[in-house]
Each structure stands twice: as structure tokens, then as C-alpha cells.
Motif scaffolding. Structure first.
Motif, PDB file in Angstrom:
ATOM      1  N   MET A 317       0.859  -1.183   0.000  1.00 50.14           N
ATOM      2  CA  MET A 317       0.000   0.000   0.000  1.00 50.14           C
ATOM      3  C   MET A 317       0.896   1.234   0.000  1.00 50.14           C
ATOM      4  N   ASP A 318       0.637   2.173  -0.910  1.00 51.39           N
ATOM      5  CA  ASP A 318       1.520   3.336  -1.000  1.00 51.39           C
ATOM      6  C   ASP A 318       0.990   4.516  -0.201  1.00 51.39           C
ATOM      7  N   ARG A 319       1.780   5.595  -0.173  1.00 47.26           N
ATOM      8  CA  ARG A 319       1.432   6.760   0.640  1.00 47.26           C
ATOM      9  C   ARG A 319       0.111   7.385   0.207  1.00 47.26           C
ATOM     10  N   THR A 320      -0.188   7.342  -1.078  1.00 42.11           N
ATOM     11  CA  THR A 320      -1.435   7.937  -1.564  1.00 42.11           C
ATOM     12  C   THR A 320      -2.633   7.364  -0.803  1.00 42.11           C
ATOM     13  N   ILE A 321      -2.681   6.049  -0.687  1.00 38.16           N
ATOM     14  CA  ILE A 321      -3.816   5.408  -0.023  1.00 38.16           C
ATOM     15  C   ILE A 321      -3.759   5.636   1.482  1.00 38.16           C
ATOM     16  N   LEU A 322      -2.556   5.639   2.054  1.00 39.62           N
ATOM     17  CA  LEU A 322      -2.431   5.913   3.484  1.00 39.62           C
ATOM     18  C   LEU A 322      -2.974   7.295   3.830  1.00 39.62           C
ATOM     19  N   GLU A 323      -2.624   8.294   3.032  1.00 43.84           N
ATOM     20  CA  GLU A 323      -3.113   9.649   3.288  1.00 43.84           C
ATOM     21  C   GLU A 323      -4.626   9.717   3.167  1.00 43.84           C
ATOM     22  N   LEU A 324      -5.166   9.029   2.182  1.00 45.20           N
ATOM     23  CA  LEU A 324      -6.613   9.034   2.012  1.00 45.20           C
ATOM     24  C   LEU A 324      -7.310   8.361   3.185  1.00 45.20           C
ATOM     25  N   SER A 325      -6.713   7.318   3.737  1.00 46.18           N
ATOM     26  CA  SER A 325      -7.331   6.641   4.882  1.00 46.18           C
ATOM     27  C   SER A 325      -7.376   7.562   6.094  1.00 46.18           C
ATOM     28  N   ARG A 326      -6.375   8.415   6.235  1.00 44.12           N
ATOM     29  CA  ARG A 326      -6.356   9.327   7.389  1.00 44.12           C
ATOM     30  C   ARG A 326      -7.460  10.375   7.299  1.00 44.12           C
ATOM     31  N   GLN A 327      -7.947  10.634   6.092  1.00 48.05           N
ATOM     32  CA  GLN A 327      -8.978  11.653   5.900  1.00 48.05           C
ATOM     33  C   GLN A 327     -10.388  11.112   6.114  1.00 48.05           C
ATOM     34  N   ARG A 328     -10.523   9.792   6.266  1.00 43.73           N
ATOM     35  CA  ARG A 328     -11.835   9.189   6.406  1.00 43.73           C
ATOM     36  C   ARG A 328     -12.012   8.658   7.821  1.00 43.73           C
ATOM     37  N   LEU A 329     -13.067   9.083   8.477  1.00 43.36           N
ATOM     38  CA  LEU A 329     -13.338   8.668   9.855  1.00 43.36           C
ATOM     39  C   LEU A 329     -13.367   7.149   9.982  1.00 43.36           C
ATOM     40  N   GLU A 330     -13.927   6.479   8.985  1.00 42.00           N
ATOM     41  CA  GLU A 330     -14.077   5.034   9.022  1.00 42.00           C
ATOM     42  C   GLU A 330     -12.737   4.305   9.092  1.00 42.00           C
ATOM     43  N   TYR A 331     -11.674   4.941   8.570  1.00 43.57           N
ATOM     44  CA  TYR A 331     -10.388   4.255   8.453  1.00 43.57           C
ATOM     45  C   TYR A 331      -9.257   4.968   9.191  1.00 43.57           C
ATOM     46  N   ALA A 332      -9.575   6.048   9.887  1.00 47.13           N
ATOM     47  CA  ALA A 332      -8.536   6.902  10.464  1.00 47.13           C
ATOM     48  C   ALA A 332      -7.722   6.215  11.549  1.00 47.13           C
ATOM     49  N   SER A 333      -8.258   5.154  12.153  1.00 47.46           N
ATOM     50  CA  SER A 333      -7.539   4.516  13.262  1.00 47.46           C
ATOM     51  C   SER A 333      -6.209   3.912  12.826  1.00 47.46           C
ATOM     52  N   LEU A 334      -6.045   3.629  11.537  1.00 47.29           N
ATOM     53  CA  LEU A 334      -4.774   3.079  11.074  1.00 47.29           C
ATOM     54  C   LEU A 334      -3.633   4.048  11.352  1.00 47.29           C
ATOM     55  N   GLY A 335      -3.887   5.330  11.120  1.00 52.98           N
ATOM     56  CA  GLY A 335      -2.826   6.316  11.300  1.00 52.98           C
ATOM     57  C   GLY A 335      -2.302   6.395  12.711  1.00 52.98           C
ATOM     58  N   THR A 336      -3.082   5.976  13.685  1.00 50.33           N
ATOM     59  CA  THR A 336      -2.658   6.083  15.085  1.00 50.33           C
ATOM     60  C   THR A 336      -1.684   4.980  15.488  1.00 50.33           C
ATOM     61  N   ILE A 337      -1.557   3.941  14.665  1.00 43.10           N
ATOM     62  CA  ILE A 337      -0.677   2.834  15.059  1.00 43.10           C
ATOM     63  C   ILE A 337       0.566   2.738  14.183  1.00 43.10           C
ATOM     64  N   LEU A 338       0.685   3.631  13.211  1.00 38.64           N
ATOM     65  CA  LEU A 338       1.873   3.629  12.356  1.00 38.64           C
ATOM     66  C   LEU A 338       2.978   4.468  12.989  1.00 38.64           C
ATOM     67  N   THR A 339       4.193   4.213  12.565  1.00 42.23           N
ATOM     68  CA  THR A 339       5.352   4.948  13.062  1.00 42.23           C
ATOM     69  C   THR A 339       5.910   5.826  11.953  1.00 42.23           C
ATOM     70  N   GLY A 340       6.042   7.108  12.231  1.00 42.44           N
ATOM     71  CA  GLY A 340       6.585   8.027  11.240  1.00 42.44           C
ATOM     72  C   GLY A 340       5.613   8.267  10.102  1.00 42.44           C
ATOM     73  N   ASP A 341       6.176   8.596   8.941  1.00 42.33           N
ATOM     74  CA  ASP A 341       5.375   8.917   7.757  1.00 42.33           C
ATOM     75  C   ASP A 341       5.822   8.019   6.605  1.00 42.33           C
ATOM     76  N   PRO A 342       5.373   6.760   6.608  1.00 39.70           N
ATOM     77  CA  PRO A 342       5.867   5.820   5.593  1.00 39.70           C
ATOM     78  C   PRO A 342       5.426   6.193   4.185  1.00 39.70           C
ATOM     79  N   GLY A 343       6.342   5.975   3.240  1.00 41.99           N
ATOM     80  CA  GLY A 343       5.983   6.158   1.835  1.00 41.99           C
ATOM     81  C   GLY A 343       5.264   4.944   1.283  1.00 41.99           C
ATOM     82  N   ALA A 344       5.411   3.809   1.971  1.00 44.91           N
ATOM     83  CA  ALA A 344       4.717   2.587   1.584  1.00 44.91           C
ATOM     84  C   ALA A 344       4.740   1.624   2.764  1.00 44.91           C
ATOM     85  N   LEU A 345       3.738   0.754   2.795  1.00 43.34           N
ATOM     86  CA  LEU A 345       3.672  -0.315   3.785  1.00 43.34           C
ATOM     87  C   LEU A 345       3.653  -1.655   3.066  1.00 43.34           C
TER      88      LEU A 345
END
Length: 1008
Positions: A317-345
Motif C-alpha cells: 500500500m503506498d502513501r497515496t492510499i495511506l493519506e486518504l485513509s487518514r482523511q476518512r473517519l471510518e479508516y482513520a484509526s490506522l494512522g494512530t498505530i503507524l510509526t513516522g510517515d511511511p511512503g509505503a507499507l
């Protein structure tokens, strides 16, 4: 059987064919048919970039209906297109003929044989549905698609679907044992592996089935050399006809298997009615390593180490999708468990049984060590429990939808080169070259997919409404096709050929093998009736483009501002501007038909579809109908039309689509606008006026209680209201309380202490909502007492209404006046910046959302929206910083609390604060239900024609969960409608969360 008839839009010849076909089908089918313009619009699209309007739609109930429909279509010269969930990405499930929707009725799991590890299923069975039933035997269906909560087995067979676990479980073709199908002449057939003697017996029949068993081996023999050399070497293929699955000359003893041969044929050869599929042991344990990388190439480079550890899946999964997930309430919890600002997972999964736990943990540790030793990534997150994995898996499965959410108008991430695959060892070099192609053409793209099998879903952003970009799209498709061939890969590894890739099959397979495939088509389908134009003899990939066919929207003045709906939510002005129609259509047309609104076992969206399984009752169905209306020459009149009103009628306006739909299609707001235009065309019904003025009615009921309660309980009056106004006599009415919240507030003795006075928090405005204030004033009392004890100076705003009821009935000018009045009243009642709160989520959330859309230019309205806080948030802060103390001796302490959140709360802010507050009650065991919408939806459940559906929605998950709870369990629900519905549907009372917290408040607050 029900039939919808058309009004306009079919030329004379097609109209005559339609009438004749409709008459035939009406006589011979047990299932339903629909030939009206709206239904045809809904089935003109799938999740691809294409649109073709069908002649009509049939909803078969059994194999006999399929047989009758195919025969009738053949008699009238009409093509046939079988369809499941309609989530195809390459245009497989759009066409000009008769659509057979197998998902509505043919969805039974007929049998599961645990010993043989097989399941017999109808074509409309959803993958997750099969897996739930198979789980009782410790089994599951191997291919794990990201659309498993709506993908049908028939669709997966037609497409040869795979999924994240294909490195271990292969593709659908690897799990098909036998098929019951209907052939192109309308005859049923059973396809299964046959030895040579059995095949010869079948081949002797003078039937289409006999011809297939006779001529298919002959084609395999004639083109044996081309078959041996012409197929791409990559094993993960979803393109062309699978001639490589037939016995080659000299392969004595190898069964002739027409069942697996037709897998992936996209409905061009047969219509699958039911299937016998193999099952695999269901892993009971999963552990996941989530590698954090600075870039996509860095993540791909780490794949080799991952594969060395024998994973069940390796997903990128690339940064584009990660950023979009942070903008959606339904998926925002992912951002709270990641470390730093990954360009890809890189998600690496290991699965097994409980007995394999040590081995799985060992693989996790080995991978972490390998990545560390080889310098791959900067952090590895280890998720070993279901709770730790839930946010990860939710976002991974929603990658497509999240990427689609980045659409801006008709500039969308399109699926035309998104399904290529190469050997995993070549993936890094291939991806670099692929990106070079995109860079040369100036295209951006999102990257995600299955590194374990060398498949990346790369979707460039293209605007096909721009002819220049259509040319660019084709040029990129040509270059990528050549690049795939250079790397020995495959042009489609799981999403099929459809309209996007079939055109290139002659070049991909070579003229000889392609001719063999054309002969296969002629054997199965001599009249070219089965989903023509796919796999062979296809049109150019640039024909039938969805966005290119839309006409410019006509001027329309809207009451609501659709500019504020999501990224790219509008193209033109909204609100009172004459371009509001363009903005409104763009808001509806954000839907890309990915079909998440067709899920039936989790979340809230879409409660009416969960109850009816009718496409037009899904969010995407309603969005399609609105796009059609807003594309008409007179959109104002079209919005008032009866058929559109029928489609929108069962929308409960729960707003779940605003958050659960990855593209944020907000059907509640769109329906409110459509109702307003209908009222302008037809007048406002009396019942809508009554419910729209609910605050006035509730205030009168409270003022005249208990007489009002006595009158509202009289059976003759209830029956009269049912017949004349349409308020169901079966639904209990709320009980009014004479000492309502406003009266209590004026006469109460304030709570608080010297300690709280010294820690004064400031002024807070509490909304006296139109519902609980007059029927459940104890809720507001509990909230205010808690807030005052926490140090807030509470000012009650009781002079006006938020307009929620008027909004739900399309009375938008009334709602606009209410919004303006409330904003002014609050502004004058408290200092600037003071928080605004309340206890009824539907009212409070209206201030944050619809008020801004009604009055986008008014500063007081925007200011008020920014000051809204949930009371639960404020009280949680007070508990956590010691201003409030909850007692271990209070009656809620130590109890199980069964919590059901309000739909609007879930959609706008989520339930996390409420759940956290309930968990602060000492010893409380809080269980939050995933029970969807309660079905009440404000006035919806009171309306006579909606009562049954309202109860059906409640019976889906909510009522059973409440009924199953222990008698000592406390049922807690945030919404007043939810509490009413729970009481009516289960006989159990429910309290507001703040009532439970107030009951747990310690009698004395500590000094400090």
C-alpha cells in the motif's frame, strides 16, 4: 412477480422487442423483471469506467427462470448478460441486452460436505456468506477477494477471482469442482470432470451440450502447439479462454473438465446457476508484520525476504492510499498505530492453526530479522491479535475505494492497466519501468496490490471526458501491454478482460491461439448472444466510456451547497447558484459502483439494502438514479418524478454512506434536496408538515401531559391517524413529560462544589433538543448535572430548533430559517468560542454538517459548526483529569453495558468517546454492538408504509443481540429513536450513556 415498465428512451425497434420480451418473460418467470429507464440506468454501470444501457433486467429465482430467460432472449434476438454484485473493474458486467441479476434471489448455500470439503452454492451466494457457514466446520473458500462482503461466487467464477492469499490458495479456477449451467440455447447442463468414455457418450448427443463435448477437444488438438506456447508463463491469469486446462493430445488419463474450462469466461460461454466448490481448512491464527518503508521501490525490494518466510499474503500500500485513509473517519484509526510517515507499507501475513502459534511467531521474528539484516525499512509493526489487526485489514481491503475517493469530478483513478503481473523477482524493475511510462505521459497513480504474486494494482488518474486524455489512456495501455510482454508477465492477473483489455487479446495470445478462442466462442455460442464483445471480437477499449457519455447538466438552483461534499465533490457552484445541478450531480456521480453499500453483515450502510437485497435500495442504486435525473433537460422536474421518489423512499437517511462509502456519497443530503424539489413540484404532504414541525408538537404534548398521553393511546384515534395521515397504529408513540427539560432547568438547584468553582471551565451552551427535552428530560438533566459538576457554566438554548426534522422531510427553507435563528441565538447566549453540546446526536450533528450546507456563506453558522462538541467528550476529559470521580459502589459499576451508537454519531464523529467514557465506569464491561441502523430513523419508523421495513432492519442484528443479552446487562443507546425502537422490538428498556455515567457519579467530589 413484479414488473416496471418504461416511459422514454428506447427507440421504436428496441421498444417493440422490449414489449415482446417482457410479455414472454412475464408469462414464464417466477422471478421479477424490470424494463423501466431507472432500473436500466442502475444496471448500465459496474465498477469500471464503462457504461452501456441494457434492454432490461431479470431477477431469476431458480435455474428454471434462467433457462426461460435465456430462451426468451434467444427467440427475440437479445443478448444475455449474467451479473452478480456488479463490481467488475474491466466492464465485464455491462452490455446492451438482458441482464440476469443472480444476486437478489439465488443466494442459498445448498449444502456443505465437511468430509469432502466441498460446498454446493447458488450463483448469488456472497463469499463472506459462504465462509460464515463453512466456518462452523472449520473450513472456508480459499480465494480471499477484497470485495468478499459482496462478491458473489457466480461472479468470482465468471471472473476467475483470486485475492490476497493467492500465493497459497491460487485462484477460483483451482477450487471449482462442478457447475450447473444454462447454455446459450437455454438448455441446462452439468459440467464436471469426465473420463474419455464419459466424454464420448456426452459428445454423441445431437444437442449443444453434445457439440461442446465433441468439438472442444478437437479445438484443443488442432491448436495444440499454439496452446503449448501462446499462453503467458505467469500462473496467475484471468484472461482469454483456458484452453491450457484441456487435455493435450497424448495426455491419456487426464480428465476432460469443461467446468474449470469455463471459469473466467465472463458470461460469454454459459450462465452459471450453481457450483460445487472446494473448501480449505480455515486458519484459526493469523499474525501480520507491517513493514514501514520510505518508498514503493523500497517496499518491493523487501518482498524477496518476505517470500522466503512462507507467508500467506504479501500486500503493498503506498502513501497515496495511506493519506486518504487518514482523511476518512471510518479508516482513520490506522494512522494512530503507524510509526513516522511511511511512503509505503508491506503487509506480510502468516496463517495457521492454534497449534502453529509458535511457528507463526517464529516466522514473524525471522522476517523482522531478515529485514533488519538487509536494511529493508525503518520499522516493523507486529500485529498478532485480532484487535491489533482490525484497522490494518479494514484499510487494506478498502484500498480501491480509498483511491477512488481521490477523484476530482471526472478525473478518476481508472482501471485499464491496474491488473498486470510479472514474476515477483522482476517486480521492482518492472514497477520502475511502469512508473517511467506514467511519468512520460504526465499521469499520477496510486499503487497497491499483491507483491507475493507480482501483481500491482496501478490506477492512473485520467479524465475521460477530455478527448486528449482518452488518447493518452490508450497510449499508456499500449505501452504497458508491450512492457508486460517484455517481462513475460500477464496483462490481467485477476480482474479479467472485459471491455478494458479484450481488444488486445489477439496481440497478447497471437493470431493462432486467438483464432482458437474465437472457435471456442462459436461452439458454445453460435449466435453470439452471451455477453458479446468480451474476450474475443471486442470493441476498442475507448468505446462506451462512462463519463464521456454524460451530457452537461442543465441549470438548477439547489437549497444545499454540494461544494462541501468531499474532495472533487462538485464541478460548479452549489446552494442558490444556478450551477447547483452540476454540483449535485457531481456529488451523486462520485459513486463508482464498487458496491460496498451491498454488504449485509457489518457496519450500517445500507440498512434498506440489507433488508430488501434490491439494487435500487442501495446507495449506489440511488446515486445512479439521481445522476439520471440530474442529467435530464429539466432536472427540477425529474427530481420530483414518481419513479425517482420510489427509489429514494426507503433511504432511512442514516448518513452511514457519508462515512462508510469510501467515496463519501452522502445520500441523506442528496435525498433531502430531491424531496425539496418534489415538494415544489407536487406540494408538501400533510404528514411531512406534521413531522417537520415536531418541536412544536412535542412542546404542546408536554404542556398538556398527561392528557396528551391519554389521547395518543386511544386505539380509535391511532387507527384514524393511520388511515388519514399514515402514522402507523402499530408503533407506540412517545410519552410526554410535563416537567420537561426547560421547566426543570429554570427551577432546579444547581449542582457543583467549591472545588469545581475553583476549576471553572467556562461557559457552555447546551441544546434543548426537540425530542428528549419533552419525552426523556432525564437524559438532558443527567448531561447538565455532569457538565456542571465538571466545572462548566451551562446555558440552556431552548428557544429554537436545529431543523433536523424539517431537513429529513425536504423542508429545506424551514430548515434554513431554523439554522439561521439557532446560530444567532447561540452567538448571543455565550461568549465567542464557547463549546456547544447536547445529548441527541442527530440534532447536534446537524449543526456541524447540514447547517453549513444550507448557509455556507454565513459566518455565524460556520463558527457554530466549529464549536460543536459531544457531551461525552467533555465529560470524559473531566473524568480523566480528576474533575469527576465515578464510584465503584454505584449500580452501573461492575455491570455489562451493551452499547448501540447512533447512526449520525457514527457517520460524523464516531463512537470512540462514548465507549471510552462508559469504560471509565468502575468495573464496567462495555460491549459495543456492530448492529447497523436500528431501523427507526426518526419519523421513518412511524410511517405506516415503512413500519415493516423498519422492524426488519431492527431484526437483522440489533434485536437479536439485545434479546440475547443477560437480564442483568444494561442496554445503552445514544439516540432517542434507537431507544424507542429497542423497547418496541425487544421489550427491554435502554438508557442514554450519560444516564449511566450520572448514576455512577460519586456522591461527593474531592476537594482540590
Amino acid at each position: 412477480m413484479t414488473t416496471h415498465t418504461p416511459r422514454t428512451g428506447i427507440d421504436a425497434a428496441r421498444e417493440e422487442t422490449r414489449r415482446a420480451l417482457d410479455a414472454t418473460l412475464s408469462r414464464e418467470l417466477d422471478g421479477d423483471t424490470a424494463f423501466d429507464d431507472v432500473t436500466r440506468q442502475l444496471f448500465s454501470r459496474d465498477a469500471s469506467m464503462y457504461a452501456i444501457t441494457p434492454l432490461g433486467v431479470v431477477f431469476p429465482r431458480h435455474t428454471g427462470d434462467i433457462t426461460a430467460a435465456v430462451r426468451a432472449a434467444a427467440e427475440h434476438g437479445v443478448p444475455v448478460l449474467p451479473r452478480g454484485a456488479g463490481t467488475s473493474l474491466a466492464g465485464q458486467t455491462v452490455g446492451p441486452g438482458l441482464v440476469l441479476d443472480l444476486s437478489r434471489h439465488m443466494r442459498r448455500v445448498l449444502d456443505i460436505d465437511p468430509e469432502a470439503r466441498t460446498a454446493h452454492v447458488e450463483a448469488g451466494v456472497v463469499q463472506d456468506q459462504l465462509n460464515r457457514e463453512a466456518a462452523a466446520h472449520g473450513l472456508m473458500f480459499g480465494p480471499d477477494t477484497s470485495t468478499s462482503n459482496r462478491a458473489t461466487l457466480g461472479g468470482m467464477i465468471g471472473n476467475n477471482s483470486a485475492g490476497s492469499g493467492s500465493v497459497r490458495y491460487g485462484m477460483t479456477i483451482d477450487h471449482v469442482r462442478a457447475l450447473d449451467v444454462v447454455l446459450s440455447d437455454g438448455t441446462p447442463a452439468h459440467l464436471a470432470p469426465l473420463d474419455e468414455a464419459a466424454r464420448a457418450r456426452r459428445a454423441s448427443a445431437a444437442t449443444l451440450e453434445g457439440r461442446i463435448h465433441r468439438e472442444l477437444p478437437a479445438i484443443a488438438a488442432t491448436f495444440a502447439d499454439a496452446i503449448a506456447t501462446g499462453f503467458p508463463a505467469h500462473t496467475r491469469r484471468a484472461c482469454g479462454y483456458r484452453l491450457d486446462r484441456l487435455p493435450a493430445p497424448g495426455q491419456d488419463g487426464v480428465p476432460f473438465d469443461p467446468a474449470t474450462f469455463v471459469v473466467g469466461s465472463e458470461g460469454t460461454l454459459v450462465t452459471v446457476a450453481s457450483a460445487l466448490v472446494g473448501l480449505v481448512p480455515r486458519p484459526s491464527r493469523t499474525v501480520i508484520a507491517v513493514g514501514h518503508f520510505t518508498s514503493v521501490p523500497a517496499a518491493i525490494a523487501a518482498t524477496e525476504d518476505a517470500l522466503a518466510c512462507d507467508p500467506s499474503a504479501v500486500e503493498l500500500m503506498d502513501r497515496t492510499i495511506l493519506e486518504l485513509s487518514r482523511q476518512r473517519l471510518e479508516y482513520a484509526s490506522l494512522g494512530t498505530i503507524l510509526t513516522g510517515d511511511p511512503g509505503a507499507l508491506l503487509f506480510v501475513s502468516f496463517t495457521g492453526g492454534d497449534e502453529d502459534e509458535r511457528e507463526l511467531t517464529g516466522k514473524l521474528e525471522r522476517l523482522t530479522a531478515l529485514w533488519r539484516r538487509h536494511g529493508h525499512g525503518y520499522h516493523t509493526l507486529k500485529a498478532v491479535t485480532p484487535a491489533e489487526q482490525s484497522a490494518l485489514l479494514k484499510v487494506r481491503k478498502s484500498s480501491l475505494g480509498l483511491l477512488m475517493a481521490a477523484s476530482e469530478g471526472t478525473r478518476r483513478p481508472l482501471a485499464f492497466v491496474e491488473d498486470t503481473a510479472v514474476a515477483p523477482a522482476d517486480l521492482a524493475a518492472y514497477t520502475e519501468r511502469f512508473k517511467g511510462v506514467l511519468d512520460r505521459h504526465g499521469l499520477e497513480a496510486g499503487f497497491y496490490g499483491h507483491c507475493s504474486v507480482g501483481c500491482l494494482h496501478i490506477r492512473p488518474f485520467v479524465d475521460v471526458a477530455d478527448p486528449g486524455q482518452v488518447e493518452t489512456m490508450r497510449a499508456v495501455a499500449e505501452e504497458v501491454k508491450e512492457l508486460v510482454a517484455e517481462f513475460g508477465g500477464v496483462n490481467s492477473s485477476e480482474h479479467g478482460d472485459g471491455l478494458a483489455r479484450s481488444e488486445f487479446n489477439r496481440e497478447i495470445f497471437g493470431p493462432e491461439l486467438y483464432e482458437a478462442m474465437r472457435q471456442v466462442k462459436r461452439v458454445f455460442d453460435p449466435e453470439d448472444r452471451m455477453n458479446p464483445g468480451k474476450i474475443v471480437d471486442a470493441p476498442a477499449m475507448t468505446e462506451h466510456l462512462r463519463d464521456a457519455t454524460l451530457t452537461p447538466p442543465a441549470p438548477l438552483r439547489t437549497h444545499l451547497d454540494f461544494e462541501v461534499i468531499g474532495p472533487g465533490g462538485a464541478s460548479g457552484g452549489g446552494g442558490d447558484s444556478g450551477n447547483g445541478g452540476g454540483a449535485m450531480r457531481a456529488a451523486a456521480d462520485r459513486c463508482m459502483n464498487i458496491g460496498l453499500c451491498r454488504k449485509t453483515d457489518a457496519g450500517v450502510m445500507c440498512p434498506s439494502y440489507m433488508a430488501t437485497r434490491n439494487e435500487e435500495d442501495s446507495t449506489r442504486g440511488r446515486a445512479g438514479a439521481l445522476v439520471q435525473a440530474l442529467s435530464s433537460p429539466d432536472p427540477h422536474a425529474a427530481l420530483g418524478g414518481d419513479r425517482l421518489h420510489e427509489v429514494l423512499d426507503l433511504c432511512l437517511m442514516c448518513k452511514a454512506c457519508a462515512s462508510e462509502c469510501p467515496l463519501g456519497v452522502d445520500m441523506a443530503t442528496l435525498k433531502a434536496e430531491a424531496l425539496a424539489h418534489r415538494h415544489e413540484e407536487r406540494g408538501v404532504p400533510l404528514r411531512s408538515r406534521i413531522f417537520g414541525a415536531i418541536r412544536r408538537l412535542n412542546r404542546m404534548g408536554s404542556a398538556t401531559a398527561p392528557v396528551a398521553n391519554l389521547l395518543s393511546g386511544l386505539r380509535p384515534l391511532r387507527l384514524l391517524a393511520d388511515r388519514t395521515v399514515g402514522v402507523s397504529a402499530r408503533r407506540p408513540l412517545p410519552r410526554f413529560v410535563r416537567r420537561n427539560l426547560v421547566r426543570w432547568f429554570r427551577t432546579r438547584r444547581r449542582v457543583g462544589s467549591d472545588a469545581t468553582a475553583r476549576k471553572r471551565q467556562g461557559t457552555l451552551v447546551f441544546l434543548a433538543d426537540s425530542f428528549t427535552s419533552y419525552t426523556e428530560p432525564g437524559v438532558g438533566r443527567a448531561a447538565i448535572e455532569l457538565l456542571e459538576r465538571a466545572g462548566w457554566d451551562v446555558r440552556l438554548e431552548s428557544g429554537g430548533c436545529c431543523g433536523r426534522a424539517a431537513l429529513s422531510k425536504g423542508l429545506l427553507e424551514d430548515a434554513k430559517s431554523a439554522a439561521r435563528g439557532l446560530a444567532r441565538a447561540v452567538s448571543s447566549a455565550a461568549p465567542p468560542g464557547s463549546p456547544v453540546t447536547g445529548c441527541e446526536p442527530s440534532c447536534l450533528m446537524t449543526l456541524k454538517d447540514e447547517h453549513v450546507r444550507l448557509l455556507p456563506e454565513e459566518a455565524t453558522v460556520r463558527d457554530l459548526a466549529g464549536r460543536v462538541r459531544q457531551a461525552e467528550e467533555l465529560i470524559l476529559e473531566a473524568v480523566d483529569d480528576g474533575r469527576l470521580r465515578l464510584s465503584e459502589d454505584a449500580w452501573p459499576s461492575g455491570r455489562e453495558l451493551l452499547y448501540h451508537g447512533h447512526c449520525h454519531q457514527k457517520a460524523e464523529v464516531g463512537t470512540a468517546a462514548t465507549v471510552a467514557l462508559l469504560r471509565r465506569i468502575p468495573g464496567a464491561r462495555v460491549r459495543e454492538l456492530d448492529a447497523g441502523c436500528c431501523g427507526m430513523a426518526g419519523s421513518f419508523g412511524y410511517e405506516a408504509e415503512h413500519y415493516e421495513l423498519s422492524m426488519t432492519v431492527g431484526e437483522d442484528r440489533l434485536f437479536p443481540a439485545v434479546k440475547a443479552a443477560d437480564a442483568e446487562t444494561v442496554v445503552v443507546a445514544t439516540g432517542t429513536s434507537c431507544r424507542q425502537q429497542i423497547a418496541h422490538g425487544t421489550g427491554r428498556g435502554a438508557i442514554h450513556p450519560l444516564e449511566a455515567v450520572r448514576a455512577a457519579l460519586a456522591p461527593k467530589h474531592p476537594e482540590g
